[in-house]
Design an enzyme around this catalytic site. Structure first.
Site, PDB file in Angstrom:
ATOM      1  N   ARG A   1     -13.593  -8.437   2.014  1.00 18.71           N
ATOM      2  CA  ARG A   1     -12.175  -8.175   1.736  1.00 18.71           C
ATOM      3  C   ARG A   1     -11.368  -9.432   2.049  1.00 18.71           C
ATOM      4  NH1 ARG A   1     -10.037  -3.064   1.745  1.00 18.71           N
ATOM      5  NH2 ARG A   1      -8.208  -4.223   1.035  1.00 18.71           N
TER       6      ARG A   1
ATOM      7  N   GLN B   1     -10.065  -3.905  -3.027  1.00 21.44           N
ATOM      8  CA  GLN B   1     -11.352  -3.425  -2.528  1.00 21.44           C
ATOM      9  C   GLN B   1     -12.452  -3.721  -3.540  1.00 21.44           C
ATOM     10  OE1 GLN B   1     -12.242  -1.703   0.534  1.00 21.44           O
ATOM     11  NE2 GLN B   1     -14.236  -2.287  -0.295  1.00 21.44           N
TER      12      GLN B   1
ATOM     13  N   ASP C   1     -17.013   7.362  -1.131  1.00 10.70           N
ATOM     14  CA  ASP C   1     -15.699   7.263  -0.476  1.00 10.70           C
ATOM     15  C   ASP C   1     -15.410   8.634   0.140  1.00 10.70           C
ATOM     16  OD1 ASP C   1     -13.079   6.572   0.206  1.00 10.70           O
ATOM     17  OD2 ASP C   1     -12.293   6.774  -1.834  1.00 10.70           O
TER      18      ASP C   1
ATOM     19  N   ARG D   1       0.885  -1.190   0.000  1.00 13.64           N
ATOM     20  CA  ARG D   1       0.000   0.000   0.000  1.00 13.64           C
ATOM     21  C   ARG D   1       0.905   1.217   0.000  1.00 13.64           C
ATOM     22  NH1 ARG D   1      -5.231   1.440   3.576  1.00 13.64           N
ATOM     23  NH2 ARG D   1      -6.063   0.103   1.946  1.00 13.64           N
TER      24      ARG D   1
ATOM     25  N   HIS E   1      -7.485   0.750  -6.361  1.00 10.81           N
ATOM     26  CA  HIS E   1      -7.634  -0.115  -5.185  1.00 10.81           C
ATOM     27  C   HIS E   1      -8.303  -1.429  -5.633  1.00 10.81           C
ATOM     28  CE1 HIS E   1      -7.726  -1.322  -1.131  1.00 10.81           C
ATOM     29  NE2 HIS E   1      -8.551  -0.451  -0.595  1.00 10.81           N
TER      30      HIS E   1
ATOM     31  N   CYS F   1     -16.264   1.873   0.883  1.00 10.86           N
ATOM     32  CA  CYS F   1     -15.034   1.099   1.136  1.00 10.86           C
ATOM     33  C   CYS F   1     -14.597   1.213   2.594  1.00 10.86           C
ATOM     34  CB  CYS F   1     -13.931   1.546   0.199  1.00 10.86           C
ATOM     35  SG  CYS F   1     -13.622   3.327   0.244  1.00 10.86           S
TER      36      CYS F   1
END
Ligand code: CP
Ligand code: NVA
Length: 309
Positions: A287, A132, A219, A102, A129, A259
Site C-alpha cells: 500500500r 488497495q 474481504d 475515504r 477501493h 485487504c
C-alpha cells in the site's frame, strides 16, 4: 491522469506505469535511497471512516517523499456538520496540493474533483477501493512474476473490493471470477464491462469459481458502515470462506490475498491466513509503495515525469 477516483478511469498502460514506479520506490526505500519528489507539498487526508493501513501508509508516504500529510477527520471538521463538498473542495484547494478521501458515497469523491482544483485520490468508498487494488496488483506481479494470464478469484461481498478487483484484474489481462451470494453481486455495469472486455464469471458456486485459481482474495462480510447488519450478514455469507477445501481446488501454488482487516473464522480460516501471511503482509506493505507512486504521479509535476515512465 489528474485524479485517482476509480480504476476504470485509468488505462492499462497507466496502471502498469504506476506499478513500475511503485517497484522502483520500494527498491529505493529498502535500500535507504531517499528522493524528496514532493518537497514542500501537503496532502490533506479526509476520513469519514476508520483506517489503519490507508492513513498510516499515506502519511508515511508523504513524509518519505519530503512532504507532509494532514489528518482531517470528518467528525472534527465542518464536513461532519454538513458543509457542502462544493465549498470544502474550493477552500481546501487553496491550502493543499492534493486530497485523499475515504468516505461512503462515490459521488462525494467525484464532486471534490469536480469543484476543487487539486488532485483527488479515492482512499475507499462503498463503490470502490482503487489504492488497495494497485497494491494488490503489485503484490501479484511480485509473487507470480506477471499479471496477464493469472486467474484471480474474489470470494465474498460484491462491493468495493470486488468492484475494483474486477476492473484492475481485467485491465491487466487476468481472468477474474467472483463467488458471492446472488443477493450481493458486484456492480452490474462493472460486470457487463468485464464480460465484454475479458474473461469474467460471477457465480454463487464457490468451488466452481475457485477451480484452478492462481490468486484467491477475500474481504470482510460486513464492511464499514454495515456493523449493524453483522449478524444477518454472517448467515448470508456463511460458507463464502477461504479454507483448506477451497485451497484444494485452486492451483497448488495459489496465492491468498486479503485487504485487511481480517476476521479469522469468517471469510478466511486462521490456518489459511497464517500459511499465506507472507503474501498478505507484503500486500499490506505495498500500500505504501503503490500510493507513493500515485502521489508522485499526481502531485509531482514535471520534475518527476521520468520516474513514472
Ligand atoms: N485495507 C485497508 O484499506 O485498510 P484500512 O481500512 O486499515 O485503511
Ligand atoms: N469492504 C471493506 C474493505 C476494507 C478495506 C470495507 O469497506 O470496510
Amino acid at each position: 491522469m489528474k485524479h485517482l477516483l476509480k480504476l476504470m478511469d485509468l488505462s492499462e498502460t497507466e496502471i502498469l506505469e504506476l506499478l513500475n514506479t511503485a517497484d522502483q520506490l520500494k527498491y529505493e526505500k529498502h535500500n535507504g535511497i531517499e528522493h524528496h519528489h514532493l518537497k514542500g507539498k501537503t496532502l490533506g487526508m479526509i476520513f469519514s471512516k476508520s483506517s489503519t493501513r490507508t492513513r498510516v501508509s499515506f502519511e508515511v508516504g508523504m513524509y518519505d517523499l519530503g512532504g507532509q500529510a494532514l489528518f482531517l477527520s470528518s467528525a472534527h471538521t465542518q464536513i461532519g456538520r454538513g458543509e457542502p463538498v462544493e465549498d470544502t473542495a474550493r477552500v481546501l484547494s487553496r491550502y493543499l496540493d492534493g486530497i485523499m478521501i475515504r468516505t461512503f458515497e462515490q459521488e462525494e469523491v467525484e464532486n471534490l474533483a469536480k469543484y476543487g482544483s487539486i488532485p483527488i485520490i479515492n482512499g475507499l468508498t462503498d463503490y470502490c477501493h482503487p489504492c488497495q487494488v494497485l497494491a494488490d496488483l503489485m503484490t501479484i506481479r511480485e509473487h507470480k512474476g506477471k499479471l496477464a494470464g493469472n486467474k484471480l478469484v474474489f470470494i465474498g461481498d460484491g462491493n468495493n473490493m470486488a468492484n475494483s478487483l474486477i476492473v484492475g484484474g481485467i485491465k491487466t489481462g487476468m481472468e477474474v471470477a467472483v463467488a458471492c451470494p446472488k443477493s450481493h453481486q458486484p456492480d452490474p455495469e462493472i460486470m457487463k464491462w468485464a464480460a465484454e472486455n475479458g474473461k469474467f464469471t460471477c457465480t454463487d458456486d464457490i468451488m466452481a469459481a475457485c477451480k484452478d485459481a492462481d490468486v484467491l482474495y477475500t474481504d470482510v462480510w460486513a464492511s464499514m458502515g454495515q456493523e449493524g447488519e453483522a449478524a444477518e450478514r454472517k448467515k448470508i455469507f456463511e460458507g463464502y470462506q477461504i479454507n483448506s477445501e477451497v485451497m484444494a481446488v485452486a492451483h497448488a501454488d495459489a496465492m491468498v490475498l486479503h485487504c485487511l482487516p481480517a476476521h479469522r473464522g469468517e471469510e478466511i480460516t486462521a490456518e489459511v491466513m497464517e500459511a499465506h501471511a507472507d503474501e498478505i503482509f507484503d500486500e499490506a506493505e505495498n500500500r505504501l509503495h503503490a500510493q507513493k507512486a500515485v502521489l508522485v504521479k499526481l502531485l509531482g509535476g514535471d520534475s518527476t515525469t521520468d520516474l513514472c515512465n
